[in-house]
Write a protein that holds these residues in place. Structure first.
Motif, short mmCIF file in Angstrom:
data_model
loop_
_atom_site.label_atom_id
_atom_site.label_comp_id
_atom_site.label_asym_id
_atom_site.label_seq_id
_atom_site.Cartn_x
_atom_site.Cartn_y
_atom_site.Cartn_z
N LEU A 142 0.80 -1.22 0.00
CA LEU A 142 0.00 0.00 0.00
C LEU A 142 0.84 1.28 0.00
O LEU A 142 0.30 2.37 -0.22
N SER A 143 2.14 1.15 0.22
CA SER A 143 3.04 2.29 0.08
C SER A 143 3.67 2.34 -1.31
O SER A 143 4.62 3.10 -1.53
N ALA A 144 3.15 1.52 -2.23
CA ALA A 144 3.64 1.46 -3.61
C ALA A 144 5.07 0.94 -3.71
O ALA A 144 5.73 1.13 -4.73
N ARG A 145 5.55 0.28 -2.64
CA ARG A 145 6.87 -0.34 -2.70
C ARG A 145 6.78 -1.63 -3.51
O ARG A 145 5.88 -2.46 -3.28
N VAL A 146 7.69 -1.80 -4.46
CA VAL A 146 7.69 -3.01 -5.28
C VAL A 146 8.17 -4.19 -4.45
O VAL A 146 9.16 -4.10 -3.72
N LEU A 147 7.44 -5.30 -4.56
CA LEU A 147 7.77 -6.50 -3.80
C LEU A 147 8.54 -7.49 -4.66
O LEU A 147 8.32 -7.59 -5.87
N GLY A 148 9.43 -8.22 -4.01
CA GLY A 148 10.21 -9.24 -4.69
C GLY A 148 9.54 -10.60 -4.63
O GLY A 148 8.40 -10.74 -4.13
N ALA A 149 10.24 -11.62 -5.10
CA ALA A 149 9.67 -12.96 -5.18
C ALA A 149 9.26 -13.50 -3.82
O ALA A 149 8.30 -14.27 -3.71
N GLY A 150 9.94 -13.09 -2.77
CA GLY A 150 9.60 -13.56 -1.43
C GLY A 150 8.55 -12.72 -0.73
O GLY A 150 8.22 -12.99 0.44
N GLY A 151 8.04 -11.71 -1.38
CA GLY A 151 7.01 -10.87 -0.79
C GLY A 151 7.53 -9.69 0.01
O GLY A 151 6.74 -8.92 0.56
N GLU A 152 8.86 -9.53 0.08
CA GLU A 152 9.44 -8.42 0.82
C GLU A 152 9.72 -7.24 -0.13
O GLU A 152 10.05 -7.46 -1.31
N PRO A 153 9.60 -6.00 0.33
CA PRO A 153 9.88 -4.85 -0.53
C PRO A 153 11.32 -4.84 -1.02
O PRO A 153 12.24 -5.17 -0.28
N VAL A 154 11.50 -4.47 -2.28
CA VAL A 154 12.84 -4.24 -2.82
C VAL A 154 13.22 -2.81 -2.45
O VAL A 154 12.57 -1.86 -2.89
#
Length: 554
Positions: A496-508
């Protein structure tokens, strides 16, 4: 040779609506911005500039003045019934949908009004559904047309960006094509790519890809707002879902060729997770532009509900696949016929009341904020000027005084040999017989009468129900319709902060996305279907979130 650009606080890639909103928010937070795009500066504003300017509001003053009872609960019912979220990947899209609905029912309108935007007083009823209360579609009219159409939506954010440029806090770099996001210990630290040769191409037209040199930009935060894939037909076909049948052999482009999806692969290479790529939004009321700007340029008819819709063989489409009711349901049905085109058949009385063409350039009255022209074109006798131009010059239009002549004209167009002219005649005559009574078994006619209970439809959108073959309503018109590419509904997964998520679901770290590149939020805020007026709104909402978060994280 490398053109090294000095470090900035936030780099925004793509100057469409989402990118402009993000850049404006970064400026408002007091940070420095570099804004890059591969096209010449004539394209500032991107696809949004070409749009009709429709925005989705819930329980607006415009709705209330027209006697429409809307609510957040009703809008949520419609959105969820339309989106049909059903995947594990829909966690963040669903969260974005809930947040966007709160926004559309809350501060969205007042925020835009404070920025100087105004809205046409008659609310449109797009995606009417026609199924049950919990099925897809808008239960009530929610399509608010911006005064000034797409350019009117773009204007306040473009002004903010240009003011930032004048004060030296923002740098605009046209003809900068990003080919790589820079990474340092898993953190996105900017971008690199090619500086393309200057181009004098007008807005939307194809520009050269001649490379002059390389560039490198470092930033504390990077926002990808590069759009979708609608201009790249090969990529559209590669991602076409089996549930929509086979992809068309031939399509029109509802977006310029630069909407090529190339930045999505770059973002994925930097660790961003792409989801829901098989969800897409294409129209089936596309017509070839008689005065094209980009290759394969198509225009969408925004139809009222009265035209008779026939498949390529002349068979009438089933209920509730009437004009303006269910875009993707109609697309799936028509793909099942094995043919790439279909037909509208209508009277001149219908075309002058119901035909509107999508796009800022096709609506000079609304785009130019010209009240006199608006009254003449929307309420006067005859078709609006842009519609008449297609009637006069469009390759997909057949205008004739009799049904026999109309059928001959339809059969003479490419693909017209598929028509069973006897079937077309049967469908039209049978439909017209149903007009003899105020009651009917024809669901489309019943819906026409229901639609006219809404004041907005009665005034400018739905013709008085009549026999299409009535000579006094003529001449008769047939329109050959094509699949028109438009929007990607999937994209980079974001929180919801528009942070792109990686394959593991954590923000890049350092990586944000907005607009169509993020599926308008979360990687697919619309799910499988859209309620219309929500693409520009998704760019506004996600661009604002990305800009604020990137500024805070830079």
């Amino acid at each position: 040779m490398t053109d090294q650009t000095t470090q900035t606080d936030v780099l925004v890639i793509g100057w469409g609506l989402a990118g402009l909103v993000a850049a404006a928010e970064v400026l408002r937070a007091g940070k420095r911005v570099v804004l890059v795009d591969q096209e010449p500066r004539t394209n500032l504003g991107g696809q949004a500039w070409w749009s009709f300017g429709g925005l989705f509001f819930v329980d607006s003053p415009e709705q209330r003045r027209l006697g429409i009872t809307d609510s957040l609960d009703l809008a949520r019912q419609d959105w969820m019934g339309t989106a049909e979220f059903d995947r594990a990947e829909d966690h963040w899209p669903r969260q974005w949908a809930e947040a966007y609905l709160e926004f559309a029912a809350g501060e969205k309108r007042s925020w835009l009004r404070e920025l100087g935007m105004g809205f046409f007083p008659i609310v449109g009823w797009a995606e009417r559904g026609g199924y049950t209360a919990t099925g897809p579609g808008n239960s009530v009219p929610r399509f608010h047309i911006t005064w000034g159409t797409g350019p009117g939506v773009v204007a306040p954010f473009q002004a903010a960006v240009e003011e930032g440029e004048r004060t030296g806090r923002l740098t605009i770099l046209p003809r900068h094509r990003v080919s790589e996001l820079l990474l340092s210990d898993g953190v996105v630290t900017g971008a690199a790519g090619d500086v393309l040769a200057p181009s004098g191409a007008p807005r939307g037209a194809a520009s050269s890809r001649e490379v002059l040199r390389n560039f490198r930009i470092t930033a504390s935060a990077t926002v990808v707002a590069s759009g979708g894939i609608g201009g790249n037909h090969d990529l559209v076909r590669a991602q076409w879902p089996a549930r929509l049948g086979a992809p068309p052999a031939a399509m029109l482009s509802g977006v310029p060729a630069y909407v090529d999806g190339s930045m999505l692969a770059v973002a994925s290479s930097a660790g961003g997770r792409l989801i829901n790529g098989d969800r897409m939004w294409h129209y089936v009321e596309g017509i070839r532009n008689w005065d094209p700007v980009w290759p394969g340029h198509g225009i969408r008819i925004l139809p009222g509900p009265s035209s008779v819709w026939l498949d390529a063989t002349g068979r009438r489409l089933p209920s509730p696949l009437f004009p303006g009711f269910d875009t993707l349901g109609t697309l799936a049905h028509l793909r099942g016929t094995g043919h790439d085109h279909s037909w509208f058949v209508l009277s001149s009385r219908i075309v002058e009341k119901e035909f509107t063409l999508s796009g800022s350039e096709q609506n000079p009255d609304l785009t130019g904020k010209d009240l006199g022209l608006l009254v003449r074109s929307r309420l006067g006798k005859g078709a609006a000027g842009p519609v008449q131009a297609f009637l006069d010059h469009g390759d997909d239009f057949v205008v004739r005084d009799s049904l026999d002549e109309l059928l001959k004209g339809m059969a003479a167009l490419p693909g017209g040999d598929l028509l069973d002219v006897g079937r077309v005649r049967t469908e039209l005559v049978a439909r017209d017989r149903e007009m003899a009574n105020d009651f009917t078994k024809d669901a489309q006619i019943a819906m026409l009468r229901s639609a006219r209970a809404f004041r907005g439809d009665r005034i400018i959108r739905t013709a008085f129900p009549h026999r299409i073959l009535d000579p006094s309503a003529g001449p008769l018109i047939a329109v050959k319709l094509h699949v028109l590419t438009r929007k990607s509904l999937g994209g980079l997964e974001t929180d919801l902060s528009a942070r792109v998520l990686g394959a593991g679901g954590e923000p890049v770290p350092g990586f944000y996305a907005a607009g169509e590149a993020s599926g308008f939020g979360g990687g697919g805020v619309h799910g499988y279907r859209a309620l219309e007026g929500t693409f520009l709104g998704g760019c506004l909402f996600s661009g604002r979130a990305a800009g604020r978060a990137a500024a805070a994280g830079s």
